[in-house]
Design an enzyme around this catalytic site. Sequence first.
Site, PDB file in Angstrom:
ATOM      1  N   SER A 153       0.844  -1.194   0.000  1.00  0.00           N
ATOM      2  CA  SER A 153       0.000   0.000   0.000  1.00  0.00           C
ATOM      3  C   SER A 153       0.874   1.237   0.000  1.00  0.00           C
ATOM      4  O   SER A 153       1.969   1.242   0.585  1.00  0.00           O
ATOM      5  CB  SER A 153      -0.899   0.000   1.240  1.00  0.00           C
ATOM      6  OG  SER A 153      -1.550   1.245   1.411  1.00  0.00           O
ATOM      7  N   TYR A 165      -1.149   0.156  10.134  1.00  0.00           N
ATOM      8  CA  TYR A 165      -1.465  -0.450   8.842  1.00  0.00           C
ATOM      9  C   TYR A 165      -0.320  -0.254   7.851  1.00  0.00           C
ATOM     10  O   TYR A 165       0.156  -1.201   7.219  1.00  0.00           O
ATOM     11  CB  TYR A 165      -2.757   0.164   8.299  1.00  0.00           C
ATOM     12  CG  TYR A 165      -3.175  -0.352   6.937  1.00  0.00           C
ATOM     13  CD1 TYR A 165      -3.816  -1.579   6.814  1.00  0.00           C
ATOM     14  CD2 TYR A 165      -2.954   0.396   5.779  1.00  0.00           C
ATOM     15  CE1 TYR A 165      -4.222  -2.049   5.566  1.00  0.00           C
ATOM     16  CE2 TYR A 165      -3.344  -0.066   4.538  1.00  0.00           C
ATOM     17  CZ  TYR A 165      -3.975  -1.289   4.446  1.00  0.00           C
ATOM     18  OH  TYR A 165      -4.364  -1.750   3.209  1.00  0.00           O
ATOM     19  N   LYS A 169       2.233  -2.996   5.977  1.00  0.00           N
ATOM     20  CA  LYS A 169       2.352  -3.083   4.514  1.00  0.00           C
ATOM     21  C   LYS A 169       3.794  -2.862   4.072  1.00  0.00           C
ATOM     22  O   LYS A 169       4.256  -3.455   3.087  1.00  0.00           O
ATOM     23  CB  LYS A 169       1.426  -2.055   3.858  1.00  0.00           C
ATOM     24  CG  LYS A 169      -0.053  -2.397   3.961  1.00  0.00           C
ATOM     25  CD  LYS A 169      -0.367  -3.742   3.323  1.00  0.00           C
ATOM     26  CE  LYS A 169      -1.862  -3.981   3.228  1.00  0.00           C
ATOM     27  NZ  LYS A 169      -2.162  -5.328   2.671  1.00  0.00           N
TER      28      LYS A 169
END
Length: 300
Positions: A153, A165, A169
Site C-alpha cells: 500500500s 497499517y 504493509k
Amino acid sequence: MTYLDFTDRCVVVTGAGRGLGRSYARLLGSRGAMVVVNDLGAALDGSPTGEDPTAEVAETINAAGGRAVASTADVATTEGAHSIVDTAMAQFGRIDAVINNAGVYSARPWTDVSVAEYQRFLDVHFFGSLLVSRAAWPHLVAAGQGRIVNTVSITAFGAPDMLHYGAAKGAILGLTRNLAVAGADYGIAVNAVAPGAATRMTDASATALPRETVELVKQTMPPELVAPVVAYLAHPACPVTGEVLNAAGGGVSRLVIGTTTGIVDTNLTPEVVAQRFDEIMAVGHVEPIQLMRPDSRQSV
C-alpha cells in the site's frame, strides 16, 4: 494479443470473500483457474462475525462453469496456512500461484493503538503473507515454477492515522523483494500490487482521508479494475520479479524504489552535508535499487 488463460492452474486467493479478493477470484475463475477462495469471514478490524462469504464466492465461480473451493482457515497461523495449501493439493492436485490479499484495517492516531493491535496487524498482513507463501513454497519449488502476488500500500510511505497499517504493509514490501531473490533460481516470481479501490476500507478511512478523496475512490475505483493487474502478475507470462505495480481506477504504474545521484566527498563533515543537502536530495536522476542474487553480486 495473446489471451492469458489459467486453465488447469490452481490459484490460492486469501481474503477472497469480499472486495478486491472476490474480484480476483471471480476473474481468475472465469479464465479457467481452479481457485481456492480463502477468507476468515471477519470484520474489517479482524473481529469475528460468524459469517462465511467464501461459500457464495465459490458457488458463483462454480455456477459459471469454473472450479472453486472455499476455505475459512486463518492465514495468521501456521496451521491455517498449511490448511489452505492442503486444500489446494487435495482438491486440485497442484498449486501454481498464491495471491496474498487477506488483511485487517483501522485508522486512529498511532499512540492510541495498543501493542496487541500492532501485533495483530503484523500477524495478518506480514505473517499471513509469509506463512501462506512458505506453506506453498515446496510445491512451487518442486514444480519449477510459480507466482506469488503480495499486497502492499502507498500508506507504507506515510499516511495520517495509519501507522499500524502502513508499517505492516511496508514489511510486506520487504518480504516481496526478499522472496523474489529466494525464488529466482526456482522459476518462482514474486511481485506485489498496491491497489486503490472502493471496498469496506473506503468507508473506514473516512476519518483519516479527505471526504473528496473517499468519494472519488467510490465513484471511480471499482475492485474490478485492479483484478486484471493481479491476474497478470499471477500468470506465467509475467516476466518480472520483485516489482510493485500501482493499480487504481484503470491506471497502472510501476512503483520504483531508488537512490539519487547524491554527492561524494572523502572529506565529509556535518557541515558539508548541510551545505550540499539540496544536491543529496535532488531527484533529477534516480537509479532503481536492483535485487541481488544470494550467490553473487549480480542483479536478478
